[in-house]
Design a protein around this motif. Structure first.
Motif, PDB file in Angstrom:
ATOM      1  N   ALA A  24      -4.671 -39.040 -52.835  1.00  0.00           N
ATOM      2  CA  ALA A  24      -5.987 -39.183 -52.266  1.00  0.00           C
ATOM      3  C   ALA A  24      -5.963 -38.685 -51.125  1.00  0.00           C
ATOM      4  CB  ALA A  24      -6.215 -40.732 -52.396  1.00  0.00           C
ATOM      5  N   LEU A  25      -4.942 -38.637 -50.134  1.00  0.00           N
ATOM      6  CA  LEU A  25      -4.879 -38.200 -48.808  1.00  0.00           C
ATOM      7  C   LEU A  25      -5.218 -36.761 -48.912  1.00  0.00           C
ATOM      8  CD1 LEU A  25      -4.871 -38.961 -45.676  1.00  0.00           C
ATOM      9  CD2 LEU A  25      -2.302 -38.732 -45.821  1.00  0.00           C
ATOM     10  N   PHE A  26      -4.312 -36.075 -49.630  1.00  0.00           N
ATOM     11  CA  PHE A  26      -4.434 -34.559 -49.780  1.00  0.00           C
ATOM     12  C   PHE A  26      -6.075 -34.132 -50.040  1.00  0.00           C
ATOM     13  CE2 PHE A  26      -3.989 -30.533 -51.910  1.00  0.00           C
ATOM     14  CZ  PHE A  26      -3.548 -29.808 -51.132  1.00  0.00           C
ATOM     15  N   ALA A  27      -6.344 -34.998 -50.962  1.00  0.00           N
ATOM     16  CA  ALA A  27      -7.926 -34.428 -51.442  1.00  0.00           C
ATOM     17  C   ALA A  27      -8.918 -34.922 -50.270  1.00  0.00           C
ATOM     18  CB  ALA A  27      -8.353 -35.330 -52.622  1.00  0.00           C
ATOM     19  N   TYR A  28      -8.577 -35.919 -49.699  1.00  0.00           N
ATOM     20  CA  TYR A  28      -9.476 -36.366 -48.649  1.00  0.00           C
ATOM     21  C   TYR A  28      -9.456 -35.263 -47.402  1.00  0.00           C
ATOM     22  CZ  TYR A  28     -11.455 -39.260 -44.584  1.00  0.00           C
ATOM     23  OH  TYR A  28     -12.013 -39.742 -43.479  1.00  0.00           O
ATOM     24  N   VAL A  29      -8.249 -34.883 -47.073  1.00  0.00           N
ATOM     25  CA  VAL A  29      -8.090 -33.857 -46.072  1.00  0.00           C
ATOM     26  C   VAL A  29      -8.542 -32.554 -46.190  1.00  0.00           C
ATOM     27  CG1 VAL A  29      -6.449 -32.696 -44.334  1.00  0.00           C
ATOM     28  CG2 VAL A  29      -6.373 -35.230 -44.816  1.00  0.00           C
ATOM     29  N   VAL A  30      -8.436 -32.180 -47.551  1.00  0.00           N
ATOM     30  CA  VAL A  30      -8.617 -30.795 -47.933  1.00  0.00           C
ATOM     31  C   VAL A  30     -10.443 -30.598 -48.136  1.00  0.00           C
ATOM     32  CG1 VAL A  30      -8.689 -29.287 -49.817  1.00  0.00           C
ATOM     33  CG2 VAL A  30      -6.583 -30.030 -49.052  1.00  0.00           C
ATOM     34  N   ALA A  31     -10.703 -31.719 -48.533  1.00  0.00           N
ATOM     35  CA  ALA A  31     -12.274 -32.013 -48.472  1.00  0.00           C
ATOM     36  C   ALA A  31     -13.089 -31.484 -47.147  1.00  0.00           C
ATOM     37  CB  ALA A  31     -12.864 -33.197 -49.181  1.00  0.00           C
ATOM     38  N   ILE A  32     -12.549 -32.250 -46.119  1.00  0.00           N
ATOM     39  CA  ILE A  32     -12.928 -32.031 -44.818  1.00  0.00           C
ATOM     40  C   ILE A  32     -12.791 -30.480 -44.198  1.00  0.00           C
ATOM     41  CG2 ILE A  32     -12.411 -32.445 -42.336  1.00  0.00           C
ATOM     42  CD1 ILE A  32     -11.628 -35.312 -43.408  1.00  0.00           C
ATOM     43  N   LYS A  33     -11.359 -29.895 -44.643  1.00  0.00           N
ATOM     44  CA  LYS A  33     -11.216 -28.706 -44.424  1.00  0.00           C
ATOM     45  C   LYS A  33     -12.107 -27.643 -45.142  1.00  0.00           C
ATOM     46  CE  LYS A  33      -7.761 -25.273 -45.277  1.00  0.00           C
ATOM     47  NZ  LYS A  33      -8.684 -24.381 -45.931  1.00  0.00           N
ATOM     48  N   ASP A  34     -12.317 -27.934 -46.485  1.00  0.00           N
ATOM     49  CA  ASP A  34     -13.318 -26.901 -47.003  1.00  0.00           C
ATOM     50  C   ASP A  34     -14.531 -27.066 -46.633  1.00  0.00           C
ATOM     51  OD1 ASP A  34     -10.976 -26.146 -48.479  1.00  0.00           O
ATOM     52  OD2 ASP A  34     -11.716 -27.292 -50.259  1.00  0.00           O
ATOM     53  N   ARG A  35     -15.149 -28.012 -45.999  1.00  0.00           N
ATOM     54  CA  ARG A  35     -16.219 -28.251 -45.492  1.00  0.00           C
ATOM     55  C   ARG A  35     -16.549 -27.546 -44.225  1.00  0.00           C
ATOM     56  NH1 ARG A  35     -19.961 -33.690 -44.202  1.00  0.00           N
ATOM     57  NH2 ARG A  35     -21.632 -32.256 -43.669  1.00  0.00           N
ATOM     58  N   TYR A  36     -15.581 -27.414 -43.157  1.00  0.00           N
ATOM     59  CA  TYR A  36     -15.726 -26.908 -42.098  1.00  0.00           C
ATOM     60  C   TYR A  36     -14.672 -25.990 -41.638  1.00  0.00           C
ATOM     61  CZ  TYR A  36     -18.161 -31.294 -40.882  1.00  0.00           C
ATOM     62  OH  TYR A  36     -19.032 -32.381 -41.035  1.00  0.00           O
ATOM     63  N   MET A  37     -13.802 -25.731 -42.405  1.00  0.00           N
ATOM     64  CA  MET A  37     -12.667 -24.652 -42.192  1.00  0.00           C
ATOM     65  C   MET A  37     -12.576 -23.779 -43.309  1.00  0.00           C
ATOM     66  SD  MET A  37     -10.325 -26.817 -39.386  1.00  0.00           S
ATOM     67  CE  MET A  37      -9.428 -25.178 -38.979  1.00  0.00           C
ATOM     68  N   ARG A  38     -13.074 -23.420 -43.970  1.00  0.00           N
ATOM     69  CA  ARG A  38     -12.933 -22.616 -45.316  1.00  0.00           C
ATOM     70  C   ARG A  38     -11.903 -21.598 -45.113  1.00  0.00           C
ATOM     71  NH1 ARG A  38     -18.870 -22.340 -47.019  1.00  0.00           N
ATOM     72  NH2 ARG A  38     -19.312 -24.764 -47.477  1.00  0.00           N
ATOM     73  N   LYS A  39     -12.250 -20.886 -44.039  1.00  0.00           N
ATOM     74  CA  LYS A  39     -11.535 -19.488 -43.707  1.00  0.00           C
ATOM     75  C   LYS A  39      -9.976 -19.840 -43.333  1.00  0.00           C
ATOM     76  CE  LYS A  39     -15.153 -16.552 -43.263  1.00  0.00           C
ATOM     77  NZ  LYS A  39     -16.003 -15.651 -42.322  1.00  0.00           N
ATOM     78  N   ALA A  40      -9.497 -21.125 -42.903  1.00  0.00           N
ATOM     79  CA  ALA A  40      -8.188 -21.618 -42.639  1.00  0.00           C
ATOM     80  C   ALA A  40      -7.157 -21.275 -43.497  1.00  0.00           C
ATOM     81  CB  ALA A  40      -8.225 -22.992 -41.876  1.00  0.00           C
ATOM     82  N   ASP A  41      -6.027 -21.456 -43.532  1.00  0.00           N
ATOM     83  CA  ASP A  41      -4.894 -21.253 -44.261  1.00  0.00           C
ATOM     84  C   ASP A  41      -4.927 -22.517 -45.035  1.00  0.00           C
ATOM     85  OD1 ASP A  41      -4.184 -18.661 -43.314  1.00  0.00           O
ATOM     86  OD2 ASP A  41      -2.292 -19.600 -41.887  1.00  0.00           O
ATOM     87  N   PRO A  42      -4.695 -22.389 -46.456  1.00  0.00           N
ATOM     88  CA  PRO A  42      -4.676 -23.337 -47.426  1.00  0.00           C
ATOM     89  C   PRO A  42      -3.359 -24.424 -46.843  1.00  0.00           C
ATOM     90  CG  PRO A  42      -3.820 -21.449 -48.420  1.00  0.00           C
ATOM     91  CD  PRO A  42      -4.275 -20.984 -47.314  1.00  0.00           C
ATOM     92  N   LEU A  43      -3.776 -25.690 -47.177  1.00  0.00           N
ATOM     93  CA  LEU A  43      -2.758 -26.698 -46.834  1.00  0.00           C
ATOM     94  C   LEU A  43      -1.842 -26.845 -48.104  1.00  0.00           C
ATOM     95  CD1 LEU A  43      -5.078 -29.511 -45.334  1.00  0.00           C
ATOM     96  CD2 LEU A  43      -3.391 -27.966 -44.002  1.00  0.00           C
ATOM     97  N   ASN A  44      -0.478 -27.069 -47.810  1.00  0.00           N
ATOM     98  CA  ASN A  44       0.501 -27.085 -48.992  1.00  0.00           C
ATOM     99  C   ASN A  44       0.804 -28.589 -49.389  1.00  0.00           C
ATOM    100  OD1 ASN A  44       0.938 -24.501 -47.558  1.00  0.00           O
ATOM    101  ND2 ASN A  44       1.525 -24.385 -49.643  1.00  0.00           N
ATOM    102  N   LYS A  45       0.638 -29.379 -48.118  1.00  0.00           N
ATOM    103  CA  LYS A  45       1.097 -30.821 -48.265  1.00  0.00           C
ATOM    104  C   LYS A  45       0.363 -31.656 -47.369  1.00  0.00           C
ATOM    105  CE  LYS A  45       5.421 -32.026 -48.990  1.00  0.00           C
ATOM    106  NZ  LYS A  45       6.840 -32.071 -48.268  1.00  0.00           N
ATOM    107  N   VAL A  46      -0.410 -32.735 -47.635  1.00  0.00           N
ATOM    108  CA  VAL A  46      -0.798 -33.886 -46.540  1.00  0.00           C
ATOM    109  C   VAL A  46      -0.327 -35.104 -47.108  1.00  0.00           C
ATOM    110  CG1 VAL A  46      -2.835 -34.781 -45.836  1.00  0.00           C
ATOM    111  CG2 VAL A  46      -2.807 -32.372 -46.443  1.00  0.00           C
ATOM    112  N   ILE A  47       0.345 -35.901 -46.255  1.00  0.00           N
ATOM    113  CA  ILE A  47       1.026 -36.925 -46.797  1.00  0.00           C
ATOM    114  C   ILE A  47       0.853 -38.199 -45.627  1.00  0.00           C
ATOM    115  CG2 ILE A  47       2.743 -35.880 -48.455  1.00  0.00           C
ATOM    116  CD1 ILE A  47       4.874 -36.499 -46.180  1.00  0.00           C
ATOM    117  N   TYR A  48       0.985 -39.264 -45.946  1.00  0.00           N
ATOM    118  CA  TYR A  48       1.331 -40.411 -45.388  1.00  0.00           C
ATOM    119  C   TYR A  48       2.857 -40.458 -44.594  1.00  0.00           C
ATOM    120  CZ  TYR A  48      -3.208 -42.775 -45.958  1.00  0.00           C
ATOM    121  OH  TYR A  48      -4.439 -43.030 -45.995  1.00  0.00           O
TER     122      TYR A  48
END
Length: 175
Positions: free
Chosen positions: A53-77
């Motif tokens: 859920a954290l990965f999806a949450y952070v990627v959604a923010i990234k996709d909204r504001y930073m589409r051209k930034a490199d993709p994220l491979n991992k987001v974890i607590y």
């Protein structure tokens, strides 16, 4: 709790002007800091409980504001991140050779304290770490990007520092 932590209850607020520190200390002395923050953020829980859920949450923010930034491979607590000794979150780019090319795996790790913190604080730390994809240093451009991605970013950062202070002083008082 380490002795040093008891010596400096306002350590999360270093760098703020003395009049601000005096106001915070007055709230702590009156036992109202935690209560004040709960009134402001009590309604702000979140359902981002696991790494998926954290990965999806952070990627959604990234996709909204930073589409051209490199993709994220991992987001974890990460329960190994300690708020003061290290950080609230980290961002890394791990370089690996894949075939004849050099690939960077982008990772964001967020301290587990945010699993139970109000959602605006989780958003603030996610935005902070995402901004590091574009700006390595905490410079003017970095904070402009943070403020663009999260309305009221600076207030949230300050309130998070108050939240951490309140958690620490309340847990020390319970002993």
């Amino acid at each position: 709790m380490p002795y040093r932590a008891r010596m400096d209850p306002l350590r999360y607020l270093r760098g703020y002007p003395p009049h601000v520190l005096t106001q915070v200390q007055a709230l702590i002395d009156a036992g109202k800091l935690g209560e004040t923050l709960r009134k402001r953020y009590d309604h702000a829980g979140h359902a981002v409980r696991d790494d998926k859920a954290l990965f999806a949450y952070v990627v959604a923010i990234k996709d909204r504001y930073m589409r051209k930034a490199d993709p994220l491979n991992k987001v974890i607590y990460d329960n190994k991140l300690h708020v003061v000794s290290q950080a609230l979150g980290t961002h890394t780019a791990i370089s690996r050779v894949q075939g004849g090319r050099l690939k960077a795996a982008r990772e964001i790790r967020i301290a587990t304290v945010f699993r139970d913190a109000p959602e605006p604080f989780l958003e603030m730390i996610a935005v902070h770490e995402l901004a590091h994809l574009k700006h390595r240093e905490h410079d003017k451009g970095f904070y402009q990007l943070c403020a663009h991605m999260s309305r009221g970013y600076h207030q949230l950062e300050f309130d998070l520092r108050l939240y951490l202070t309140a958690q620490e002083t309340e847990s020390a008082g319970a002993r």
